[in-house]
Design a protein around this motif. Structure first.
Motif, PDB file in Angstrom:
ATOM      1  N   PHE A   1      10.438  35.928 -44.714  1.00  0.00           N
ATOM      2  CA  PHE A   1      10.598  36.190 -46.131  1.00  0.00           C
ATOM      3  C   PHE A   1       9.230  36.360 -46.775  1.00  0.00           C
ATOM      4  CE2 PHE A   1      14.306  33.501 -44.994  1.00  0.00           C
ATOM      5  CZ  PHE A   1      15.312  34.417 -45.277  1.00  0.00           C
ATOM      6  N   ASP A   2       9.208  36.889 -48.001  1.00  0.00           N
ATOM      7  CA  ASP A   2       7.952  37.083 -48.708  1.00  0.00           C
ATOM      8  C   ASP A   2       7.498  35.801 -49.407  1.00  0.00           C
ATOM      9  OD1 ASP A   2       7.799  39.748 -47.947  1.00  0.00           O
ATOM     10  OD2 ASP A   2       8.959  40.422 -49.680  1.00  0.00           O
ATOM     11  N   SER A   3       7.721  34.693 -48.754  1.00  0.00           N
ATOM     12  CA  SER A   3       7.290  33.399 -49.270  1.00  0.00           C
ATOM     13  C   SER A   3       6.989  32.499 -48.078  1.00  0.00           C
ATOM     14  CB  SER A   3       8.380  32.764 -50.148  1.00  0.00           C
ATOM     15  OG  SER A   3       8.090  31.397 -50.387  1.00  0.00           O
ATOM     16  N   GLU A   4       5.748  32.119 -47.931  1.00  0.00           N
ATOM     17  CA  GLU A   4       5.381  31.259 -46.816  1.00  0.00           C
ATOM     18  C   GLU A   4       6.024  29.881 -46.967  1.00  0.00           C
ATOM     19  OE1 GLU A   4       4.095  30.886 -43.125  1.00  0.00           O
ATOM     20  OE2 GLU A   4       3.954  32.687 -44.354  1.00  0.00           O
ATOM     21  N   ASP A   5       6.181  29.440 -48.216  1.00  0.00           N
ATOM     22  CA  ASP A   5       6.848  28.152 -48.451  1.00  0.00           C
ATOM     23  C   ASP A   5       8.280  28.190 -47.932  1.00  0.00           C
ATOM     24  OD1 ASP A   5       4.810  26.647 -50.025  1.00  0.00           O
ATOM     25  OD2 ASP A   5       5.039  28.354 -51.363  1.00  0.00           O
ATOM     26  N   LEU A   6       8.994  29.265 -48.218  1.00  0.00           N
ATOM     27  CA  LEU A   6      10.376  29.397 -47.767  1.00  0.00           C
ATOM     28  C   LEU A   6      10.437  29.500 -46.249  1.00  0.00           C
ATOM     29  CD1 LEU A   6      13.355  29.670 -48.267  1.00  0.00           C
ATOM     30  CD2 LEU A   6      13.008  32.076 -48.882  1.00  0.00           C
ATOM     31  N   ASN A   7       9.535  30.276 -45.659  1.00  0.00           N
ATOM     32  CA  ASN A   7       9.493  30.381 -44.194  1.00  0.00           C
ATOM     33  C   ASN A   7       9.263  29.024 -43.546  1.00  0.00           C
ATOM     34  OD1 ASN A   7       9.875  33.171 -44.194  1.00  0.00           O
ATOM     35  ND2 ASN A   7       7.682  33.595 -44.330  1.00  0.00           N
ATOM     36  N   ASN A   8       8.335  28.272 -44.089  1.00  0.00           N
ATOM     37  CA  ASN A   8       8.036  26.948 -43.526  1.00  0.00           C
ATOM     38  C   ASN A   8       9.220  25.998 -43.674  1.00  0.00           C
ATOM     39  OD1 ASN A   8       5.453  27.701 -42.758  1.00  0.00           O
ATOM     40  ND2 ASN A   8       4.516  27.001 -44.670  1.00  0.00           N
ATOM     41  N   ASP A   9       9.910  26.059 -44.814  1.00  0.00           N
ATOM     42  CA  ASP A   9      11.068  25.190 -45.017  1.00  0.00           C
ATOM     43  C   ASP A   9      12.182  25.521 -44.035  1.00  0.00           C
ATOM     44  OD1 ASP A   9       9.747  23.922 -47.039  1.00  0.00           O
ATOM     45  OD2 ASP A   9      10.897  24.832 -48.671  1.00  0.00           O
ATOM     46  N   MET A  10      12.427  26.813 -43.806  1.00  0.00           N
ATOM     47  CA  MET A  10      13.450  27.227 -42.847  1.00  0.00           C
ATOM     48  C   MET A  10      13.132  26.685 -41.452  1.00  0.00           C
ATOM     49  SD  MET A  10      16.029  29.256 -43.890  1.00  0.00           S
ATOM     50  CE  MET A  10      16.532  30.044 -45.431  1.00  0.00           C
ATOM     51  N   LYS A  11      11.896  26.855 -41.039  1.00  0.00           N
ATOM     52  CA  LYS A  11      11.486  26.386 -39.712  1.00  0.00           C
ATOM     53  C   LYS A  11      11.575  24.865 -39.619  1.00  0.00           C
ATOM     54  CE  LYS A  11       8.347  30.273 -38.922  1.00  0.00           C
ATOM     55  NZ  LYS A  11       6.935  30.701 -38.779  1.00  0.00           N
ATOM     56  N   MET A  12      11.192  24.180 -40.692  1.00  0.00           N
ATOM     57  CA  MET A  12      11.243  22.718 -40.700  1.00  0.00           C
ATOM     58  C   MET A  12      12.679  22.226 -40.587  1.00  0.00           C
ATOM     59  SD  MET A  12      12.040  19.955 -42.843  1.00  0.00           S
ATOM     60  CE  MET A  12      11.869  20.557 -44.529  1.00  0.00           C
ATOM     61  N   TYR A  13      13.605  22.883 -41.319  1.00  0.00           N
ATOM     62  CA  TYR A  13      15.003  22.470 -41.271  1.00  0.00           C
ATOM     63  C   TYR A  13      15.568  22.655 -39.869  1.00  0.00           C
ATOM     64  CZ  TYR A  13      19.955  22.022 -42.226  1.00  0.00           C
ATOM     65  OH  TYR A  13      21.262  21.614 -42.186  1.00  0.00           O
ATOM     66  N   ILE A  14      15.288  23.798 -39.275  1.00  0.00           N
ATOM     67  CA  ILE A  14      15.806  24.066 -37.929  1.00  0.00           C
ATOM     68  C   ILE A  14      15.243  23.068 -36.914  1.00  0.00           C
ATOM     69  CG2 ILE A  14      15.749  25.730 -36.026  1.00  0.00           C
ATOM     70  CD1 ILE A  14      15.910  27.933 -38.143  1.00  0.00           C
ATOM     71  N   LYS A  15      13.971  22.767 -37.031  1.00  0.00           N
ATOM     72  CA  LYS A  15      13.321  21.873 -36.076  1.00  0.00           C
ATOM     73  C   LYS A  15      13.792  20.435 -36.227  1.00  0.00           C
ATOM     74  CE  LYS A  15       8.786  20.192 -34.589  1.00  0.00           C
ATOM     75  NZ  LYS A  15       7.316  20.293 -34.796  1.00  0.00           N
ATOM     76  N   ASN A  16      13.977  19.974 -37.459  1.00  0.00           N
ATOM     77  CA  ASN A  16      14.195  18.549 -37.695  1.00  0.00           C
ATOM     78  C   ASN A  16      15.629  18.152 -38.037  1.00  0.00           C
ATOM     79  OD1 ASN A  16      11.409  17.783 -37.358  1.00  0.00           O
ATOM     80  ND2 ASN A  16      11.003  18.720 -39.341  1.00  0.00           N
ATOM     81  N   PHE A  17      16.427  19.086 -38.542  1.00  0.00           N
ATOM     82  CA  PHE A  17      17.749  18.702 -39.053  1.00  0.00           C
ATOM     83  C   PHE A  17      18.911  19.501 -38.477  1.00  0.00           C
ATOM     84  CE2 PHE A  17      14.640  17.789 -42.440  1.00  0.00           C
ATOM     85  CZ  PHE A  17      14.792  16.415 -42.513  1.00  0.00           C
ATOM     86  N   HIS A  18      18.675  20.748 -38.131  1.00  0.00           N
ATOM     87  CA  HIS A  18      19.763  21.618 -37.674  1.00  0.00           C
ATOM     88  C   HIS A  18      20.205  21.223 -36.267  1.00  0.00           C
ATOM     89  CE1 HIS A  18      21.798  25.194 -36.102  1.00  0.00           C
ATOM     90  NE2 HIS A  18      21.924  25.632 -37.342  1.00  0.00           N
ATOM     91  N   ASN A  19      21.532  21.042 -36.082  1.00  0.00           N
ATOM     92  CA  ASN A  19      22.078  20.899 -34.731  1.00  0.00           C
ATOM     93  C   ASN A  19      23.517  21.385 -34.752  1.00  0.00           C
ATOM     94  OD1 ASN A  19      24.037  18.440 -34.869  1.00  0.00           O
ATOM     95  ND2 ASN A  19      22.147  17.681 -35.857  1.00  0.00           N
ATOM     96  N   GLU A  20      24.030  21.770 -33.590  1.00  0.00           N
ATOM     97  CA  GLU A  20      25.327  22.432 -33.531  1.00  0.00           C
ATOM     98  C   GLU A  20      26.471  21.516 -33.946  1.00  0.00           C
ATOM     99  OE1 GLU A  20      26.108  24.508 -29.942  1.00  0.00           O
ATOM    100  OE2 GLU A  20      24.294  25.725 -30.050  1.00  0.00           O
ATOM    101  N   GLU A  21      26.366  20.230 -33.651  1.00  0.00           N
ATOM    102  CA  GLU A  21      27.441  19.327 -34.042  1.00  0.00           C
ATOM    103  C   GLU A  21      27.544  19.219 -35.555  1.00  0.00           C
ATOM    104  OE1 GLU A  21      29.299  14.901 -33.059  1.00  0.00           O
ATOM    105  OE2 GLU A  21      27.299  15.425 -32.318  1.00  0.00           O
ATOM    106  N   LEU A  22      26.419  19.009 -36.231  1.00  0.00           N
ATOM    107  CA  LEU A  22      26.418  18.940 -37.689  1.00  0.00           C
ATOM    108  C   LEU A  22      26.974  20.226 -38.287  1.00  0.00           C
ATOM    109  CD1 LEU A  22      25.643  17.746 -40.441  1.00  0.00           C
ATOM    110  CD2 LEU A  22      23.343  18.704 -40.094  1.00  0.00           C
ATOM    111  N   GLN A  23      26.525  21.371 -37.776  1.00  0.00           N
ATOM    112  CA  GLN A  23      26.972  22.644 -38.330  1.00  0.00           C
ATOM    113  C   GLN A  23      28.470  22.848 -38.132  1.00  0.00           C
ATOM    114  OE1 GLN A  23      23.621  23.144 -40.029  1.00  0.00           O
ATOM    115  NE2 GLN A  23      25.045  24.851 -40.143  1.00  0.00           N
ATOM    116  N   PHE A  24      28.994  22.408 -36.988  1.00  0.00           N
ATOM    117  CA  PHE A  24      30.418  22.555 -36.714  1.00  0.00           C
ATOM    118  C   PHE A  24      31.229  21.635 -37.626  1.00  0.00           C
ATOM    119  CE2 PHE A  24      34.378  22.064 -34.272  1.00  0.00           C
ATOM    120  CZ  PHE A  24      34.661  23.390 -33.982  1.00  0.00           C
ATOM    121  N   ILE A  25      30.746  20.400 -37.816  1.00  0.00           N
ATOM    122  CA  ILE A  25      31.402  19.455 -38.727  1.00  0.00           C
ATOM    123  C   ILE A  25      31.454  20.032 -40.132  1.00  0.00           C
ATOM    124  CG2 ILE A  25      31.105  17.235 -39.911  1.00  0.00           C
ATOM    125  CD1 ILE A  25      30.001  16.159 -37.225  1.00  0.00           C
ATOM    126  N   GLN A  26      30.322  20.539 -40.607  1.00  0.00           N
ATOM    127  CA  GLN A  26      30.270  21.080 -41.960  1.00  0.00           C
ATOM    128  C   GLN A  26      31.168  22.299 -42.116  1.00  0.00           C
ATOM    129  OE1 GLN A  26      26.018  21.563 -42.556  1.00  0.00           O
ATOM    130  NE2 GLN A  26      25.888  19.589 -43.593  1.00  0.00           N
TER     131      GLN A  26
END
Length: 250
Positions: free
Chosen positions: A126-151
């Motif tokens: 995206f045209d925002s380094e802050d947004l890019n970093n947040d996306m990567k941080m979420y995927i690295k630290n919080f995103h997992n398939e079980e959580l996503q399936f539950i949600q």
């Protein structure tokens, strides 16, 4: 007497231009309110419906949802977020969530927005380094398939319960099979999702051959070309007439 249909989904439901004009645009004899949004995850699909349906309750609408990839997610930003002004300028380009009925164009809020991972899962730039970093941080630290399936199941149940409470006919579909992997039910891998799975009313669902969706239907009906990874207008038109209109008139 007009019959109202509210639809929602991801790009398989939202596409408005050739060569992939999506199925809601081919429904005949219904007043269609399509609140689908490009790149939506199931959270945004649910939220867009919840924001739209109350405005048409008096019309007794039918609701048709085509659910997306459970691994998609959205991040929420408002004026309390760091560097919101910079991120807002990016939001204007990637789309935001409107807390009002869909009017034909999604626009970014001045004060709050949802940023969509879409199918990029942090790979998009995206045209925002802050947004890019947040996306990567979420995927690295919080995103997992079980959580996503539950949600995803929670989002589906929210719409199921809303429609039941308001006596609205609901048709659920998927853009493709999102419930199995290697022929096995995904829910069997995730103990925390079983109680949710058991509350889904599967009589409100349309599947093509077990748990298949639009993509599998297209392939089995001779539509093997997916320009831009989406069904062709011809395939979508056939699907609308053969499948969706049949469900609506059942």
């Amino acid at each position: 007497m007009n019959r109202y249909l509210i639809t929602s989904g991801c790009s398989f439901t939202a596409h408005l231009v050739e060569p992939n004009v999506a199925w809601p645009n081919h429904i005949k004899d219904w007043q269609v309110i399509n609140c689908a949004e490009m790149s939506s995850g199931n959270g945004l699909i649910s939220r867009n419906l919840i924001a739209t349906m109350p405005h048409y309750i008096d019309k007794n609408p039918t609701v048709a949802v085509m659910w997306s990839n459970p691994n998609r997610f959205e991040l929420f930003y408002n004026t309390e977020s760091n560097n919101y002004d910079k991120i807002y300028n990016t939001m204007k380009d990637v789309g935001g969530f409107l807390n009002q009925p869909y009017t034909g164009k999604w626009e970014a809020h001045k004060t709050s927005n949802w940023a969509k991972s879409g199918g990029g899962f942090g790979g998009w730039k995206f045209d925002s380094e802050d947004l890019n970093n947040d996306m990567k941080m979420y995927i690295k630290n919080f995103h997992n398939e079980e959580l996503q399936f539950i949600q995803t199941l929670e989002h589906m149940l929210r719409i199921q319960w809303y429609c039941k409470a308001n006596n609205l006919k609901l048709i659920n579909m998927c853009w493709k099979d999102i419930f199995t992997a290697q022929g096995e039910l995904i829910v069997n891998q995730f103990e925390n999702a079983i109680h949710l799975w058991e509350q889904v009313d599967w009589s409100l669902w349309w599947f093509h051959d077990k748990y298949g969706g639009l993509r599998e239907w297209c392939t089995d009906n001779g539509y093997e070309q997916f320009p831009g990874s989406h069904p062709t207008t011809e395939a979508q038109q056939h699907f609308a007439k053969k499948v969706v209109e049949g469900l609506l008139n059942d």
